[in-house]
Design an enzyme around this catalytic site. Structure first.
Site, PDB file in Angstrom:
ATOM      1  N   CYS A  93       0.786  -1.219   0.000  1.00 22.56           N
ATOM      2  CA  CYS A  93       0.000   0.000   0.000  1.00 22.56           C
ATOM      3  C   CYS A  93       0.828   1.283   0.000  1.00 22.56           C
ATOM      4  CB  CYS A  93      -0.966  -0.040   1.175  1.00 22.56           C
ATOM      5  SG  CYS A  93      -2.366   1.062   0.971  1.00 22.56           S
ATOM      6  N   HIS A 190      -3.291  -5.687   2.563  1.00 22.66           N
ATOM      7  CA  HIS A 190      -2.818  -5.819   3.953  1.00 22.66           C
ATOM      8  C   HIS A 190      -3.423  -7.099   4.513  1.00 22.66           C
ATOM      9  CE1 HIS A 190      -1.321  -1.673   4.625  1.00 22.66           C
ATOM     10  NE2 HIS A 190      -2.359  -1.232   3.964  1.00 22.66           N
TER      11      HIS A 190
HETATM   12  N1  GLN Z   1      -1.980   6.746   2.849  1.00 23.09           N
HETATM   13  C1  GLN Z   1      -2.162   5.979   1.672  1.00 23.09           C
HETATM   14  C2  GLN Z   1      -3.583   6.053   1.132  1.00 23.09           C
HETATM   15  O1  GLN Z   1      -4.456   6.362   1.813  1.00 23.09           O
HETATM   16  C3  GLN Z   1      -1.776   4.525   1.950  1.00 23.09           C
HETATM   17  C4  GLN Z   1      -2.652   3.891   2.983  1.00 23.09           C
HETATM   18  C5  GLN Z   1      -2.131   2.517   3.442  1.00 23.09           C
HETATM   19  O2  GLN Z   1      -0.936   2.210   3.443  1.00 23.09           O
HETATM   20  N2  GLN Z   1      -3.055   1.656   3.876  1.00 23.09           N
HETATM   21  O3  GLN Z   1      -3.820   5.771   0.029  1.00 23.09           O
END
Ligand code: GLN
Length: 237
Positions: A93, A190
């Protein structure tokens, strides 16, 4: 065989939704095959001062990404050298986004990426949250949990990790998820990702061993439990 060295980037700042579980999964699946491993972490101000066999970085909120983006630039050359040597990399992510060319946050701040992936990401006002299932030609069906506002556009020559069966992935409607570039993987999954997707864990381990033993072929493990967990997760709404 010498122990495999795992590099974990920013465990203190980029580590959400069980991302550390990916490290545990890799070390346990190596141990089950008699492969030793050593764990190294590098955060802000800490150099990538040696050759590693696996690179991992977890996800994080926009604030976390902003706190490490400049430091990641200082590590860019070493990470590109690892990528050129085909060192397996798993980026989840927020890390996936910063291994691309740039990430524009929800506040409109442009965070530079290191450009290992030919992709760009922009935050939107729509959050993509929930269980996700994708189909990968290389790894089969994969399952995880996503929570992001960033929409990732894969640029010329980039291949997605898979196509979306359930959930969002790279954007609300692209029906693609993640990126696969040689031995480097970027994904929005995740969960943690690897325990329920052992085919990817074994790919990373096999690639890492092949850096020193090109003929190496990873043997099978009894993944009854992993497959059961994956089946249950897939059927969750
Ligand atoms: N901050 C980034 C987004 O919102 C990644 C979020 C994350 O790693 N879950 O897209």
């Amino acid at each position: 065989m010498k122990p495999l060295k795992i590099l974990h980037l920013y465990p203190d700042r980029m580590n959400i939704y069980g991302d550390f579980g990916n490290i545990i999964c890799l070390t346990q699946r190596m141990k089950a095959r008699g492969i030793k491993s050593q764990y190294f972490s590098r955060s802000i101000g800490e150099e990538i001062d040696q050759d590693f066999d696996i690179v991992f970085m977890g996800g994080g909120q926009d604030k976390g990404q902003a706190s490490i983006a400049q430091d990641l630039q200082l590590k860019s050359r070493a990470l590109h050298e690892h990528h050129m040597r085909n060192v397996p990399m798993l980026t989840i992510c927020g890390a996936y986004q910063l291994f691309g060319k740039y990430f524009i946050t929800a506040e409109g701040e442009e965070l530079p990426g290191i450009g290992i992936f030919n992709a760009v990401t922009k935050a939107t006002d729509f959050r993509m949250i929930g269980n996700i299932v994708i189909k990968s030609d290389v790894f089969g069906e994969l399952v995880g949990f996503e929570n992001h506002s960033g929409v990732t556009e894969l640029l010329e020559g980039s291949n997605p990790l898979g196509s979306v069966i359930k959930g969002f992935g790279n954007s609300k409607d692209s029906k693609t998820e993640g990126i696969l570039q040689g031995s480097a993987i970027g994904t929005y999954l995740h969960g943690s990702f690897l325990p329920k997707n052992p085919t990817v864990a074994d790919f990373i381990i096999e690639q890492a061993v092949r850096l020193s033993q090109p003929e190496y072929s990873i043997g099978e493990l009894d993944d009854w439990l992993e497959n059961e967990a994956s089946k249950i997760a897939k059927n969750r709404s």
